[in-house]
Design a protein around this motif. Structure first.
Motif, short mmCIF file in Angstrom:
data_model
loop_
_atom_site.label_atom_id
_atom_site.label_comp_id
_atom_site.label_asym_id
_atom_site.label_seq_id
_atom_site.Cartn_x
_atom_site.Cartn_y
_atom_site.Cartn_z
N GLU A 127 19.00 21.23 19.80
CA GLU A 127 19.09 20.23 18.76
C GLU A 127 20.49 20.22 18.17
O GLU A 127 21.01 21.26 17.74
CB GLU A 127 18.08 20.50 17.64
CG GLU A 127 18.13 19.44 16.56
CD GLU A 127 17.06 19.64 15.50
OE1 GLU A 127 16.69 18.65 14.88
OE2 GLU A 127 16.61 20.79 15.30
N ILE A 128 21.13 19.05 18.16
CA ILE A 128 22.44 18.89 17.54
C ILE A 128 22.24 18.85 16.03
O ILE A 128 21.44 18.08 15.52
CB ILE A 128 23.13 17.59 18.01
CG1 ILE A 128 23.36 17.62 19.53
CG2 ILE A 128 24.44 17.38 17.26
CD1 ILE A 128 23.80 16.30 20.10
N ILE A 129 22.98 19.70 15.32
CA ILE A 129 22.88 19.71 13.86
C ILE A 129 24.17 19.24 13.19
O ILE A 129 24.21 19.13 11.96
CB ILE A 129 22.47 21.11 13.34
CG1 ILE A 129 23.48 22.17 13.76
CG2 ILE A 129 21.08 21.47 13.82
CD1 ILE A 129 23.27 23.52 13.08
N GLY A 130 25.20 18.97 13.97
CA GLY A 130 26.47 18.51 13.42
C GLY A 130 27.57 18.67 14.45
O GLY A 130 27.30 18.83 15.64
N ASN A 131 28.82 18.63 13.99
CA ASN A 131 29.95 18.90 14.87
C ASN A 131 31.03 19.65 14.09
O ASN A 131 31.01 19.67 12.86
CB ASN A 131 30.49 17.62 15.54
CG ASN A 131 31.11 16.68 14.55
OD1 ASN A 131 32.15 16.95 13.96
ND2 ASN A 131 30.47 15.52 14.36
N ILE A 132 31.96 20.26 14.82
CA ILE A 132 32.95 21.14 14.20
C ILE A 132 33.93 20.41 13.30
O ILE A 132 34.56 21.03 12.45
CB ILE A 132 33.71 21.97 15.26
CG1 ILE A 132 34.51 21.07 16.19
CG2 ILE A 132 32.74 22.87 16.03
CD1 ILE A 132 35.41 21.83 17.17
N HIS A 133 34.06 19.10 13.46
CA HIS A 133 35.03 18.34 12.66
C HIS A 133 34.42 17.81 11.37
O HIS A 133 35.04 17.89 10.31
CB HIS A 133 35.61 17.19 13.49
CG HIS A 133 36.26 17.68 14.74
ND1 HIS A 133 37.44 18.38 14.74
CD2 HIS A 133 35.87 17.60 16.03
CE1 HIS A 133 37.75 18.71 15.98
NE2 HIS A 133 36.82 18.24 16.78
N GLU A 134 33.21 17.27 11.45
CA GLU A 134 32.56 16.71 10.26
C GLU A 134 31.76 17.75 9.47
O GLU A 134 31.49 17.54 8.29
CB GLU A 134 31.64 15.56 10.67
CG GLU A 134 32.38 14.36 11.24
CD GLU A 134 31.45 13.30 11.78
OE1 GLU A 134 31.55 12.15 11.33
OE2 GLU A 134 30.62 13.64 12.66
N HIS A 135 31.37 18.84 10.13
CA HIS A 135 30.52 19.85 9.50
C HIS A 135 30.99 21.27 9.79
O HIS A 135 30.21 22.11 10.25
CB HIS A 135 29.07 19.69 9.98
CG HIS A 135 28.56 18.29 9.91
ND1 HIS A 135 28.53 17.47 11.00
CD2 HIS A 135 28.12 17.55 8.86
CE1 HIS A 135 28.06 16.29 10.64
NE2 HIS A 135 27.81 16.31 9.35
N PRO A 136 32.26 21.61 9.53
CA PRO A 136 32.75 22.96 9.86
C PRO A 136 32.02 24.07 9.11
O PRO A 136 31.99 25.20 9.58
CB PRO A 136 34.24 22.90 9.47
CG PRO A 136 34.34 21.81 8.46
CD PRO A 136 33.27 20.80 8.85
N GLU A 137 31.41 23.72 7.98
CA GLU A 137 30.69 24.73 7.20
C GLU A 137 29.46 25.26 7.93
O GLU A 137 28.92 26.31 7.57
CB GLU A 137 30.29 24.16 5.82
CG GLU A 137 29.18 23.13 5.87
CD GLU A 137 29.62 21.70 6.23
OE1 GLU A 137 28.72 20.84 6.28
OE2 GLU A 137 30.82 21.46 6.49
#
Length: 144
Positions: A127-137
């Motif tokens: 499951e994708i939960i985000g990406n490193i650029h928009e959701h680095p946290e």
């Protein structure tokens, strides 16, 4: 497979998806031209391109380099099977210590690095939960 990409505009902090992306590379290494309707609609300076893995998560969303995912999978050993889970793991395209230096997609979390192809048949559990650029946290640092 036709390679697909998306682009992160690091100055506008905006993701440009494959469907909206017709690109050409200018002579300047730092510029990416985005074409819409036969005209240059924007010039992205410092664009970061991310390639599709060709895999989809359990919701049908295409998985790209830079995505942050959760994966549940089973490991078999002499003691039987054990369920494992990668949480907040990032997808990377690199040569990570490959003896043949063959670039491939890897998954990296606090436990280390693993070939994504080893987990590809668990796509119904990715499951994708985000990406490193928009959701680095969402990234878990080593040792946390």
């Amino acid at each position: 497979m036709i390679p697909k990409f998306r682009a992160w505009n690091k100055y506008k902090k905006k993701m440009i998806e494959w469907e909206d992306l017709t690109i050409s590379k200018d002579a300047d290494d730092d510029e990416l031209l985005v074409w819409t309707g036969g005209f240059v609609s924007s010039v992205i300076i410092g664009a970061i391109l991310m390639q599709s893995t060709g895999l989809h998560d359990k919701n049908g969303k295409e998985i790209y380099e830079g995505d942050i995912v959760n994966i549940q999978f089973v490991v078999w050993d002499f003691e039987g099977e054990t369920e494992k889970e990668y949480k907040n793991a990032a997808i990377y395209f690199d040569t990570y210590g490959s003896q043949l230096s063959v670039p491939s997609f890897y998954i990296k979390d606090e436990y280390g690095v693993r070939l994504l192809s080893e987990l590809a048949f668990y796509d119904e559990n990715i499951e994708i939960i985000g990406n490193i650029h928009e959701h680095p946290e969402l990234l878990v640092e080593d040792g946390e």
